[in-house]
Scaffold this motif. Structure first.
Motif, mmCIF file in Angstrom:
data_model
loop_
_atom_site.group_PDB
_atom_site.id
_atom_site.type_symbol
_atom_site.label_atom_id
_atom_site.label_comp_id
_atom_site.label_asym_id
_atom_site.label_seq_id
_atom_site.Cartn_x
_atom_site.Cartn_y
_atom_site.Cartn_z
ATOM 1 N N HIS A 88 0.842 -1.191 0.000
ATOM 2 C CA HIS A 88 0.000 0.000 0.000
ATOM 3 C C HIS A 88 0.883 1.249 0.000
ATOM 4 C CE1 HIS A 88 -2.928 3.004 1.305
ATOM 5 N NE2 HIS A 88 -3.877 2.139 0.981
ATOM 6 N N PRO A 89 0.538 2.271 -0.793
ATOM 7 C CA PRO A 89 1.387 3.474 -0.867
ATOM 8 C C PRO A 89 1.699 4.098 0.493
ATOM 9 C CG PRO A 89 -0.275 3.519 -2.588
ATOM 10 C CD PRO A 89 -0.603 2.345 -1.725
ATOM 11 N N GLU A 90 0.742 4.080 1.406
ATOM 12 C CA GLU A 90 0.992 4.690 2.713
ATOM 13 C C GLU A 90 1.983 3.863 3.529
ATOM 14 O OE1 GLU A 90 -2.387 6.034 4.955
ATOM 15 O OE2 GLU A 90 -3.521 6.487 3.133
ATOM 16 N N THR A 91 1.894 2.534 3.429
ATOM 17 C CA THR A 91 2.839 1.667 4.135
ATOM 18 C C THR A 91 4.241 1.842 3.584
ATOM 19 O OG1 THR A 91 1.080 0.048 4.516
ATOM 20 C CG2 THR A 91 3.340 -0.714 4.784
ATOM 21 N N VAL A 92 4.360 1.842 2.268
ATOM 22 C CA VAL A 92 5.663 2.016 1.628
ATOM 23 C C VAL A 92 6.239 3.390 1.943
ATOM 24 C CG1 VAL A 92 6.862 2.099 -0.588
ATOM 25 C CG2 VAL A 92 5.099 0.363 -0.196
ATOM 26 N N ARG A 93 5.399 4.399 1.931
ATOM 27 C CA ARG A 93 5.881 5.745 2.259
ATOM 28 C C ARG A 93 6.351 5.818 3.710
ATOM 29 N NH1 ARG A 93 1.917 8.333 0.439
ATOM 30 N NH2 ARG A 93 0.689 8.690 2.327
ATOM 31 N N ALA A 138 5.032 -0.345 9.754
ATOM 32 C CA ALA A 138 4.016 -0.895 10.648
ATOM 33 C C ALA A 138 3.137 0.212 11.230
ATOM 34 C CB ALA A 138 4.685 -1.685 11.775
ATOM 35 N N LEU A 139 3.739 1.322 11.589
ATOM 36 C CA LEU A 139 2.978 2.432 12.148
ATOM 37 C C LEU A 139 2.025 3.021 11.108
ATOM 38 C CD1 LEU A 139 2.475 4.226 14.597
ATOM 39 C CD2 LEU A 139 4.393 5.662 13.857
ATOM 40 N N ALA A 140 2.496 3.136 9.865
ATOM 41 C CA ALA A 140 1.633 3.649 8.802
ATOM 42 C C ALA A 140 0.455 2.709 8.555
ATOM 43 C CB ALA A 140 2.444 3.834 7.521
ATOM 44 N N SER A 141 0.714 1.390 8.543
ATOM 45 C CA SER A 141 -0.363 0.418 8.340
ATOM 46 C C SER A 141 -1.357 0.444 9.497
ATOM 47 C CB SER A 141 0.217 -0.990 8.205
ATOM 48 O OG SER A 141 0.875 -1.160 6.973
ATOM 49 N N ALA A 164 7.725 3.420 5.396
ATOM 50 C CA ALA A 164 9.047 2.790 5.448
ATOM 51 C C ALA A 164 10.107 3.726 4.885
ATOM 52 C CB ALA A 164 9.016 1.478 4.665
ATOM 53 N N ARG A 165 9.795 4.328 3.752
ATOM 54 C CA ARG A 165 10.781 5.201 3.095
ATOM 55 C C ARG A 165 11.132 6.404 3.971
ATOM 56 N NH1 ARG A 165 8.018 6.295 -1.050
ATOM 57 N NH2 ARG A 165 7.284 8.366 -0.422
ATOM 58 N N GLU A 166 10.118 7.056 4.504
ATOM 59 C CA GLU A 166 10.364 8.241 5.317
ATOM 60 C C GLU A 166 11.121 7.904 6.594
ATOM 61 O OE1 GLU A 166 6.542 10.013 5.864
ATOM 62 O OE2 GLU A 166 6.467 10.857 3.824
ATOM 63 N N ALA A 167 10.829 6.738 7.174
ATOM 64 C CA ALA A 167 11.547 6.332 8.386
ATOM 65 C C ALA A 167 13.011 6.064 8.088
ATOM 66 C CB ALA A 167 10.886 5.097 8.988
#
Length: 390
Positions: free
Chosen positions: A54-59, A277-280, A61-64
């Motif tokens: 999901h774009p929000e999950t991937v984002r 995980a936090l985004a999900s 991870a990337r931002e972290a």
């Protein structure tokens, strides 16, 4: 002094014999690297809510990773705890209804941490026979007396606890990974209350699927936050990331920080995994209908497959288990499905406690009606002789 003259090449000769035994039994396991975008319809992963991409999950991870770096840089007690880890722990605990949480590098490590830190040589650990291997290994490492009781049998658990004086711990999966059946949590809780035992529940397959908005099996049973209850879970299934956590009373979490070896001596969870995980988790909180959809898809798969003559276990969450005539038949069945464009799980001994091989299907919340139709048609067409009850 004895002189060893054996050929060094023979040191691991015993492995050849063991491999031959596995081959004859149809139990050889191999690694199969997948491409970043697979052409296969996926019913084999544990991505229950379809959030791993999901774009929000991937984002998240990337931002972290961009903020905190690629690795945690050390154990949690040295440099491996970031503000992001603490934020994830607070939100996990609040979402699931517990006082506190502790994030570890995997769900396996979380179970080892919880079982070993909450028991010792004087403790009795009562373990459901269907429990995950990580619980089994935790019991072994704890050095506690362990009583393995029949699957989902509160009365057997009561008898085991009643025969022991001193500290006791009853441990069970919430949803068992082989057949997808739910544990009798109300019965286990009544036993623990009556016998003065702690209750430890691995909610790896319940989080994101069961309970209000996916808050888990313990939340659904009204047990989250109870003073004698501790939960473990994984971030790698419904949350589409990686890592694990222990949730419970704050004093239990403090105890784990000081005593759990898989927490103390392990590098902290990578920031990217914590961010994903936090985004999900935040996405699930915003879209609770995903949990309902995962259970709906499981019911549809079960109904269609059994109507076609296959034997399947009625799912209590998102795991649909279809029985195969033998280990070799299960392996061939899974391979034939793969050749037809469908990826399914294949469970064989020793992964199955009853010795019966199965196809294991993941009911993902993002599966469409057409994909469900395609999956059912493929599985039925590829079924080996003896699988269809006709």
């Amino acid at each position: 002094m004895p002189q060893h003259t054996a050929d060094p090449a023979d040191v691991f000769a015993w492995i050849d014999a063991a491999e031959s035994v596995r081959e004859r039994a149809g139990l050889v396991r191999t690694l199969r690297p997948r491409p970043p975008v697979s052409p296969l319809l996926d019913l084999a992963s544990n991505d229950y809510l379809g959030l791993s991409r999901h774009p929000e999950t991937v984002r998240g991870a990337r931002e972290a990773a961009e903020c905190w770096g690629a690795g945690a840089t050390g154990s949690r007690l040295v440099t491996g705890t970031t503000e992001l880890h603490a934020e994830l722990e607070r939100e996990l605990a609040a979402f699931c209804g517990f006082e506190a949480a502790l994030v570890l590098s995997s769900g396996y490590a979380a179970n080892l941490a919880a079982v070993t830190a909450l028991s010792d040589r004087g403790t009795l650990v009562v373990s459901d026979a269907g429990n995950h291997a990580s619980i089994v290994d935790g019991c072994r490492l704890s050095r506690a007396a362990t009583s393995v009781v029949p699957h989902s049998d509160p009365d057997a658990a009561r008898k085991a606890l009643a025969a022991h004086e001193g500290r006791a711990l009853l441990v069970s999966d919430s949803v068992f990974s082989v057949d997808g059946d739910a544990a009798p949590l109300a019965g286990y809780d009544a036993v623990c209350r009556g016998e003065g035992a702690a209750l430890l529940v691995d909610d790896a397959h319940g989080l994101g699927v069961l309970g209000e908005g996916g808050r888990g099996a313990l939340h659904a049973a009204g047990l989250s936050g109870a003073p004698h209850v501790v939960a473990t879970l994984t971030l790698s299934k419904s949350l589409g990331s990686q890592g694990g956590a222990v949730l419970g009373p704050a004093k239990v979490i403090r105890h784990l920080v000081n005593t759990a070896r898989t927490f103390i001596f392990d590098t902290g969870l990578a920031p990217a995994a914590a961010g994903a995980a936090l985004a999900s988790l935040r996405l699930l909180r915003r879209e609770p209908e995903r949990a309902d959809r995962a259970r709906e898809v499981a019911g549809l798969l079960y109904g269609r497959l059994t109507a076609s003559g296959l034997t399947a276990a009625r799912p209590d969450a998102a795991v649909v288990s279809v029985r195969a005539p033998s280990a070799s038949a299960a392996l061939r069945w899974a391979a034939d499905c793969r050749e037809a464009g469908l990826s399914v799980g294949c469970f064989r001994p020793p992964s199955v406690p009853d010795g019966i091989s199965r196809l294991r299907l993941t009911a993902r919340a993002d599966l469409t009606g057409d994909e469900i139709d395609r999956a059912v048609t493929t599985i039925v067409r590829a079924a080996p002789a003896g699988a269809l009850d006709r």
